[in-house]
Design a protein around this motif. Structure first.
Motif, mmCIF file in Angstrom:
data_model
loop_
_atom_site.group_PDB
_atom_site.id
_atom_site.type_symbol
_atom_site.label_atom_id
_atom_site.label_comp_id
_atom_site.label_asym_id
_atom_site.label_seq_id
_atom_site.Cartn_x
_atom_site.Cartn_y
_atom_site.Cartn_z
ATOM 1 N N GLN A 1 53.660 16.291 23.907
ATOM 2 C CA GLN A 1 54.409 16.654 22.707
ATOM 3 C C GLN A 1 55.900 16.775 23.006
ATOM 4 O OE1 GLN A 1 53.061 20.235 20.788
ATOM 5 N NE2 GLN A 1 54.068 19.730 18.843
ATOM 6 N N GLU B 1 57.492 13.397 22.478
ATOM 7 C CA GLU B 1 57.658 13.020 21.068
ATOM 8 C C GLU B 1 58.832 13.765 20.428
ATOM 9 O OE1 GLU B 1 53.890 13.845 19.347
ATOM 10 O OE2 GLU B 1 52.832 12.377 20.588
ATOM 11 N N LYS C 1 62.267 12.413 21.842
ATOM 12 C CA LYS C 1 62.585 11.087 21.285
ATOM 13 C C LYS C 1 63.026 11.193 19.830
ATOM 14 C CE LYS C 1 59.866 7.608 22.461
ATOM 15 N NZ LYS C 1 58.625 6.833 22.748
ATOM 16 N N ALA C 2 62.468 12.183 19.120
ATOM 17 C CA ALA C 2 62.812 12.338 17.708
ATOM 18 C C ALA C 2 64.158 13.025 17.509
ATOM 19 C CB ALA C 2 61.714 13.135 16.998
ATOM 20 N N GLU D 1 50.943 0.210 22.772
ATOM 21 C CA GLU D 1 50.970 1.510 22.103
ATOM 22 C C GLU D 1 49.579 1.913 21.636
ATOM 23 O OE1 GLU D 1 53.200 3.793 21.655
ATOM 24 O OE2 GLU D 1 54.876 2.760 22.607
ATOM 25 N N GLN E 1 47.820 5.381 22.554
ATOM 26 C CA GLN E 1 47.499 6.344 21.510
ATOM 27 C C GLN E 1 45.995 6.475 21.296
ATOM 28 O OE1 GLN E 1 49.690 8.330 20.027
ATOM 29 N NE2 GLN E 1 51.420 7.407 21.112
#
Length: 393
Positions: free
Chosen positions: A81, A84, A87-88, A140, A144
């Motif tokens: 997490q 993520e 990167k955001a 990906e 995922q």
């Protein structure tokens, strides 16, 4: 006596005592050989290391736990997490990957080999210079969806599946069956250790090793100028999320290159000092032999003075003899140093960098030794009393 005549007389004197002259210049030879070989091999090795590091790109960075802290890592410093969220929220970060891996046994077709299994993501191939030779890298959807697929290097593929195409074959890692979806060219570089590699999705790696953890994060930016900002922003997010200020440490490729330059520079300096001591010893040897030569040729000096030679002529003659002796040792040392550099570099498999600057420096240093250590004997010869000198047997 002109310069050419002085050089001829110096060469005649060296030929007359050839063995003594060779032994006298031995220290000079060894010193010059060491200086040229060390500088050439050191610069060649440094360039090879830097070239290998540059393959990874100057826009990469890595974040890990600060090893200088007293607290031991708990294993909870990184999670998927974190990646993520960084990167955001950090626009400078183009790619960010978890670093997880372990050496373990990989089985296939009744054979078992030790390999490094790396848990990673699809962007790994964009950060690192991997060359696919068959199949594809992780996607990906593989990562995922926790698909049990693996990319292995071609050396491991040949060892596990010597008669078959490895694509589509099954390998077993700690009782987990994975399907080979791609082959990459085996890593061979200055840093190469002969290890075999297996790349699997990070979530699959964490499923296989539930007690293991992500050891570090590695990321990449669009340009080298964004690395520092991306790294610092990522560390701040990690510190807020894990409520642990000062826990993380980051470094980039520029820091690694600076560290390599520092280490190789220190090593070259240390060995260069040792070589310099050898030159100093060689210079003292030249001075001692020239003093002996003055004693042996005292009558000759007196005769020349009686025939009209000035003290300056005697001084220059013996000084030139010392310089010629050192230059001959330096030339032989240069030849041995260049040859030694090429030999060592061939064995180490990196190119030697024999620069004209190094050769010119060694040549100049040889002449300087002749001047410095030849002054005392030459001055002693020039100050002899002609009458006393002629009386010597």
């Amino acid at each position: 006596m002109n310069l050419s005549e002085s050089i001829r007389v110096a060469l005649d004197s060296i030929r007359a005592n050839l063995l003594r002259s060779v032994l006298t210049t031995l220290g000079i030879m060894i010193g010059i050989t060491a200086v040229i070989a060390v500088v050439a091999v050191g610069q060649g090795g440094q360039q090879s290391i830097l070239k290998e590091m540059e393959k990874f790109g100057s826009n990469l960075f890595q974040i890990s736990v600060d090893w200088r802290r007293d607290e031991l890592p708990t294993g909870n410093e990184f999670n998927m997490q974190d990646i993520e969220i960084i990167k955001a929220n950090v626009p400078e970060v183009q790619y960010l990957l978890p670093g997880a891996g372990a050496y373990t046994q990989v089985k296939g077709q009744n054979k078992s080999k030790t390999a490094q299994v790396r848990g990673t993501e699809a962007d790994y191939a964009r950060l690192h210079p991997l060359e696919m030779t068959a199949g594809r890298f992780l996607t990906e959807s593989d990562c995922q969806g926790r698909r049990k697929v693996a990319v292995i290097d071609e050396d491991l593929a040949r060892e596990l599946f010597p008669r078959d195409n490895a694509i589509g074959q099954r390998i077993i890692i700690d009782n987990q069956v994975l399907v080979v979806c791609g082959l990459v060219k085996a890593e061979s570089s200055f840093f190469g250790s002969g290890a075999k590699y297996v790349y699997i999705p990070t979530r699959v790696w964490l499923d296989i090793y539930p007690k293991s953890n992500i050891s570090y994060l590695e990321g990449g930016t669009r340009s080298p100028g964004e690395v520092k900002t991306a790294m610092e922003s990522s560390i701040k997010i990690l510190e807020r999320r894990h409520r642990s200020e000062g826990l993380y440490d980051g470094f980039d490729m520029e820091q690694e290159i600076a560290a390599v330059n520092k280490v190789t520079g220190v090593m070259t300096l240390v060995i260069g000092i040792i070589a310099g001591l050898s030159l100093l010893v060689g210079g003292i040897g030249v001075m001692n032999i020239m003093l002996v030569s003055v004693t042996e040729r005292t009558r000759e000096i007196g005769l020349r003075m009686a025939l009209g030679a000035r003290r300056r002529d005697i001084l220059i003659q013996f000084l030139i003899e010392a310089i010629v002796l050192c230059l001959l040792g330096g030339i032989i040392g240069m030849a041995l140093g260049i040859g030694g550099a090429f030999l060592i570099s061939a064995l180490a498999k990196w190119p030697p960098l024999v620069s004209w600057t190094t050769i010119l420096l060694a040549f100049t240093f040889s002449a300087a030794i002749g001047i410095v250590f030849g002054i005392l004997p030459a001055n002693q010869a020039a100050n002899l009393d002609p009458i006393e000198a002629l009386r010597r047997d």
